[in-house]
Motif scaffolding. Structure first.
Motif, short mmCIF file in Angstrom:
data_model
loop_
_atom_site.label_atom_id
_atom_site.label_comp_id
_atom_site.label_asym_id
_atom_site.label_seq_id
_atom_site.Cartn_x
_atom_site.Cartn_y
_atom_site.Cartn_z
N SER A 35 0.82 -1.20 0.00
CA SER A 35 0.00 0.00 0.00
C SER A 35 0.86 1.26 0.00
O SER A 35 0.58 2.22 -0.73
CB SER A 35 -0.92 -0.01 1.22
OG SER A 35 -1.62 1.20 1.33
N GLN A 39 1.06 4.19 -2.96
CA GLN A 39 0.91 5.63 -2.70
C GLN A 39 2.14 6.38 -3.20
O GLN A 39 2.02 7.47 -3.77
CB GLN A 39 0.71 5.88 -1.21
CG GLN A 39 -0.62 5.44 -0.69
CD GLN A 39 -0.73 5.60 0.82
OE1 GLN A 39 0.22 5.99 1.48
NE2 GLN A 39 -1.90 5.29 1.35
N GLU A 40 3.31 5.81 -2.98
CA GLU A 40 4.55 6.44 -3.42
C GLU A 40 4.58 6.57 -4.94
O GLU A 40 4.96 7.61 -5.47
CB GLU A 40 5.73 5.60 -2.92
CG GLU A 40 7.06 6.26 -3.06
CD GLU A 40 8.16 5.40 -2.47
OE1 GLU A 40 8.48 4.36 -3.08
OE2 GLU A 40 8.68 5.77 -1.41
N SER A 42 1.97 6.64 -6.95
CA SER A 42 0.94 7.57 -7.42
C SER A 42 1.37 9.02 -7.22
O SER A 42 0.99 9.90 -7.98
CB SER A 42 -0.38 7.31 -6.71
OG SER A 42 -0.29 7.65 -5.34
N ARG A 43 2.20 9.28 -6.21
CA ARG A 43 2.70 10.64 -5.99
C ARG A 43 3.75 11.02 -7.01
O ARG A 43 3.88 12.18 -7.36
CB ARG A 43 3.31 10.77 -4.59
CG ARG A 43 2.29 10.92 -3.50
CD ARG A 43 3.00 11.18 -2.23
NE ARG A 43 3.89 10.05 -1.96
CZ ARG A 43 4.18 9.57 -0.79
NH1 ARG A 43 3.68 10.14 0.28
NH2 ARG A 43 4.98 8.54 -0.64
#
Length: 79
Positions: A35, A39-40, A42-43
């Motif tokens: 997860s 997130q990393e 997507s940033r």
């Protein structure tokens, strides 16, 4: 002695329960790590370009100067 069937069953059960707890904790940690990586990633696509701060540039120049001096010492050149 440990040949009693009840003792063997209790030891086996405790080993199995411990293994189950370790596996559960490992799977939970793996899920959180995946997860975090999602997130990393997507940033990264939406992040603004970062410019290096002055401290990093000064540090890099210092390292280059040290390398130049070490190369001169290795080559036998007196600075």
């Amino acid at each position: 002695m440990m040949t009693d069937p009840i003792s063997i069953a209790l030891i086996g059960t405790s080993v199995l329960a411990s293994l189950g707890l370790v596996a559960f904790a490992a799977l939970k940690a793996l899920g959180q790590w995946i997860s975090f990586k999602q997130q990393e990633l997507s940033r990264v696509g939406h992040a603004e370009p970062e410019y290096p701060h002055a401290g990093g540039l000064i540090e890099m120049a210092d390292l280059k100067e040290r390398i130049r001096k070490l190369e001169a010492i290795a080559a036998g050149i007196d600075l």
